[in-house]
Design an enzyme around this catalytic site. Structure first.
Site, PDB file in Angstrom:
ATOM      1  N   GLU A  35       0.975  -1.185  -0.120  1.00 48.13           N
ATOM      2  CA  GLU A  35       0.049  -0.011  -0.143  1.00 48.13           C
ATOM      3  C   GLU A  35       0.756   1.192   0.025  1.00 48.13           C
ATOM      4  O   GLU A  35       1.775   1.209   0.894  1.00 48.13           O
ATOM      5  CB  GLU A  35      -0.948   0.076   1.261  1.00 48.13           C
ATOM      6  CG  GLU A  35      -2.221   0.402   1.132  1.00 48.13           C
ATOM      7  CD  GLU A  35      -2.967  -0.388  -0.009  1.00 48.13           C
ATOM      8  OE1 GLU A  35      -3.116   0.084  -1.227  1.00 48.13           O
ATOM      9  OE2 GLU A  35      -3.623  -1.426   0.684  1.00 48.13           O
ATOM     10  N   ASP A  38       3.025   2.359  -5.083  1.00 40.12           N
ATOM     11  CA  ASP A  38       2.862   2.147  -6.426  1.00 40.12           C
ATOM     12  C   ASP A  38       3.463   3.417  -6.882  1.00 40.12           C
ATOM     13  O   ASP A  38       4.197   3.503  -8.003  1.00 40.12           O
ATOM     14  CB  ASP A  38       1.667   1.878  -7.010  1.00 40.12           C
ATOM     15  CG  ASP A  38       0.384   2.771  -6.523  1.00 40.12           C
ATOM     16  OD1 ASP A  38       0.628   3.524  -5.625  1.00 40.12           O
ATOM     17  OD2 ASP A  38      -0.767   2.599  -6.968  1.00 40.12           O
ATOM     18  N   LEU A 130     -12.463   0.614  -2.649  1.00 44.11           N
ATOM     19  CA  LEU A 130     -12.596  -0.624  -3.603  1.00 44.11           C
ATOM     20  C   LEU A 130     -12.389  -0.267  -5.203  1.00 44.11           C
ATOM     21  O   LEU A 130     -12.677  -1.218  -5.902  1.00 44.11           O
ATOM     22  CB  LEU A 130     -13.824  -1.344  -3.289  1.00 44.11           C
ATOM     23  CG  LEU A 130     -14.003  -1.916  -1.903  1.00 44.11           C
ATOM     24  CD1 LEU A 130     -15.199  -2.694  -1.643  1.00 44.11           C
ATOM     25  CD2 LEU A 130     -12.685  -2.676  -1.467  1.00 44.11           C
ATOM     26  N   ASP A 177      -4.588   0.371  -8.938  1.00 40.24           N
ATOM     27  CA  ASP A 177      -6.043   0.304  -9.261  1.00 40.24           C
ATOM     28  C   ASP A 177      -6.468  -0.094 -10.806  1.00 40.24           C
ATOM     29  O   ASP A 177      -6.923  -1.008 -11.015  1.00 40.24           O
ATOM     30  CB  ASP A 177      -7.042   1.405  -8.884  1.00 40.24           C
ATOM     31  CG  ASP A 177      -6.471   2.102  -7.401  1.00 40.24           C
ATOM     32  OD1 ASP A 177      -5.960   1.069  -6.748  1.00 40.24           O
ATOM     33  OD2 ASP A 177      -6.962   3.152  -6.924  1.00 40.24           O
ATOM     34  N   TYR A 227      -3.795  12.374   0.489  1.00 35.86           N
ATOM     35  CA  TYR A 227      -3.160  11.508  -0.375  1.00 35.86           C
ATOM     36  C   TYR A 227      -1.980  12.226  -1.132  1.00 35.86           C
ATOM     37  O   TYR A 227      -0.734  11.804  -1.342  1.00 35.86           O
ATOM     38  CB  TYR A 227      -4.130  11.035  -1.525  1.00 35.86           C
ATOM     39  CG  TYR A 227      -3.501  10.134  -2.387  1.00 35.86           C
ATOM     40  CD1 TYR A 227      -3.360   8.755  -2.107  1.00 35.86           C
ATOM     41  CD2 TYR A 227      -2.812  10.209  -3.505  1.00 35.86           C
ATOM     42  CE1 TYR A 227      -2.834   7.771  -2.899  1.00 35.86           C
ATOM     43  CE2 TYR A 227      -2.506   9.305  -4.476  1.00 35.86           C
ATOM     44  CZ  TYR A 227      -2.382   7.941  -4.139  1.00 35.86           C
ATOM     45  OH  TYR A 227      -1.864   7.320  -5.126  1.00 35.86           O
TER      46      TYR A 227
HETATM   47  C1  GLA Z   1      -5.104   4.672  -4.088  1.00 40.88           C
HETATM   48  C2  GLA Z   1      -4.698   4.896  -5.470  1.00 40.88           C
HETATM   49  C3  GLA Z   1      -3.511   3.944  -5.732  1.00 40.88           C
HETATM   50  C4  GLA Z   1      -2.627   3.611  -4.522  1.00 40.88           C
HETATM   51  C5  GLA Z   1      -3.339   3.384  -3.344  1.00 40.88           C
HETATM   52  C6  GLA Z   1      -2.602   3.286  -2.096  1.00 40.88           C
HETATM   53  O1  GLA Z   1      -6.032   3.477  -4.380  1.00 40.88           O
HETATM   54  O2  GLA Z   1      -5.316   4.987  -6.456  1.00 40.88           O
HETATM   55  O3  GLA Z   1      -2.647   4.073  -6.817  1.00 40.88           O
HETATM   56  O4  GLA Z   1      -1.748   4.558  -4.268  1.00 40.88           O
HETATM   57  O5  GLA Z   1      -4.430   4.426  -3.040  1.00 40.88           O
HETATM   58  O6  GLA Z   1      -1.869   2.093  -2.082  1.00 40.88           O
END
Ligand code: GLA
Length: 394
Positions: A35, A38, A130, A177, A227
């Site tokens: 997590e 990416d 999700l 995702d 984020y």
């Molecule tokens: C969100 C982002 C992903 C990733 C996750 C954390 O889902 O869209 O790209 O960074 O958070 O792992």
């Protein structure tokens, strides 16, 4: 899935006065582990799940889109020409922006996009962590790829969806995702190397694992949330490490290993050190988790989830009290191997690795405890690792 498709057919006819001729579906995803790695070119391990988003469509003359979402019963429209090079305006993104983002990314590749009437429905809870947004983007990309013969294929659709989210919607997210939604494989997790973009399916031991997903009831607005701060903190950590002469070629935290942590401690301020420590140790946990699944060692796999949650909560600070409580309560229940938040955090869902025979009992005990603590019932579902997006001609 079939039920949604059937209902949406009726809704489409009512809305647009004719039948759809093409359709596509794309699933949501959970991320087992890996997590916030990416966007630092690290490792992730998602599975697509058996909850999905459907889009049905019929071509229209010209280059105009009329779009309707059954779940919100809202409609919108746009011209393909409006999207050429134009990013969306300020303010939170709405559902139509995800559709526009895909068209934007296709135009950026100079692919010809004709107009469509398009209807959307989903069995994924929106904003729950999700990947409801990536599922919509990948479904639209898959639909347009199939209908217009663009030759993108699943990986191309994932890249287009990602580009739309980054460049049009404006979220600095990684490829986790869209790759999971596009390329998922039934009964497998996907080990994705976000640097090389190599995807390796890892079998989930058959019959040995139930995957429970509990929604904290707290939704998040990714674009406007912390984020972006985490993305920036990681970049700052890499820069500081490079300037201090540690791993001179380091382009991302992916280039650092747990062995570099003592040296990093000497050059990073405490918050950046904790952020970097999460990402660096999380990459190592992905491979350890894959190895544990390979040996069907569910105790070891569960312990890695617990360690991952600790790191997300303490070092990366993206957990919230509801998520902490779901994980702590699950740890006391028989049959639970391990739990952690899945997705970006700041709300969203937890995943729980559970012995199949204990799943029903764990689910009701977890809901009861949550209700006592927070005065509301969490929605808990059992999900199955599933295939990625697909296109149908109707
Ligand atoms: C969100 C982002 C992903 C990733 C996750 C954390 O889902 O869209 O790209 O960074 O958070 O792992």
């Amino acid at each position: 899935m079939e039920a949604i498709h059937g209902e949406l057919l009726g809704g489409f006819r009512e809305r647009f006065g004719r039948a759809p001729v093409v359709g596509a579906r794309a699933p949501g995803r959970v991320n087992w582990i890996g997590e916030h790695t990416d966007y630092q070119e690290g490792l992730v391990l998602p599975s697509a799940i058996d909850r999905d988003t459907w889009v049905l469509a019929t071509p229209r003359p010209g280059r105009h889109f009329r779009v309707w979402t059954r779940d919100l019963d809202e409609a919108g429209a746009f011209d393909v020409a409006d999207l050429e090079g134009e990013r969306r305006g300020e303010g939170p993104a709405g559902w139509l922006d995800y559709v526009k983002g895909v068209v934007f990314a296709l135009r950026e590749r100079e692919l010809d996009v004709a107009g469509f009437d398009l209807a959307i429905a989903s069995s994924l809870p929106l904003g729950s962590g999700l990947s409801s947004s990536a599922a919509l983007e990948v479904a639209v990309a898959t639909l347009l790829d199939g209908a217009l013969g663009l030759g993108l294929g699943p990986e191309g659709c994932a890249r287009v969806a990602h580009r739309g989210e980054q460049r049009y919607v404006g979220v600095a997210c990684g490829i986790l995702d869209p790759f999971a939604c596009a390329l998922g494989r039934a009964d497998h997790a996907l080990r994705i190397d976000c640097r090389s973009q190599e995807v390796r399916p890892i079998a989930v031991p058959p019959g040995r694992v139930a995957l429970l997903i509990a929604h904290s009831g707290v939704t998040r607005e990714l674009a406007a949330s912390a984020y972006g701060d985490r993305v920036a903190e990681c970049r700052a950590a890499v820069l500081a490490a490079r300037q201090a002469g540690l791993v001179p070629g380091a382009g991302a935290l992916r280039d650092l290993s747990p062995d570099d942590l003592p040296a990093l401690a000497g050059v990073l301020e405490p918050t950046l050190l904790r952020r970097a420590r999460h990402v660096i140790t999380e990459n190592a946990r992905v491979d350890a988790f894959c190895a544990a699944l390979g040996r069907a060692d569910l105790e070891a796999a569960g312990a890695l989830l617990v360690e991952g949650q600790r790191s997300l909560a303490e070092d990366y600070e993206v957990s919230i009290p509801e998520i902490d409580a779901l994980c702590a309560d699950a740890a006391e229940l028989p049959g639970v191997y391990g739990s952690r938040l899945t997705g970006a955090g700041f709300g969203g869902c937890t995943l729980h690795l559970v012995a199949p025979e204990a799943a029903a009992e764990v689910s009701s005990a977890l809901a009861a405890r949550f209700e006592r603590r927070f005065g509301r019932t969490p929605s808990i579902l059992e999900a199955r690792p599933s295939d990625g997006a697909s296109f149908v001609s109707l």
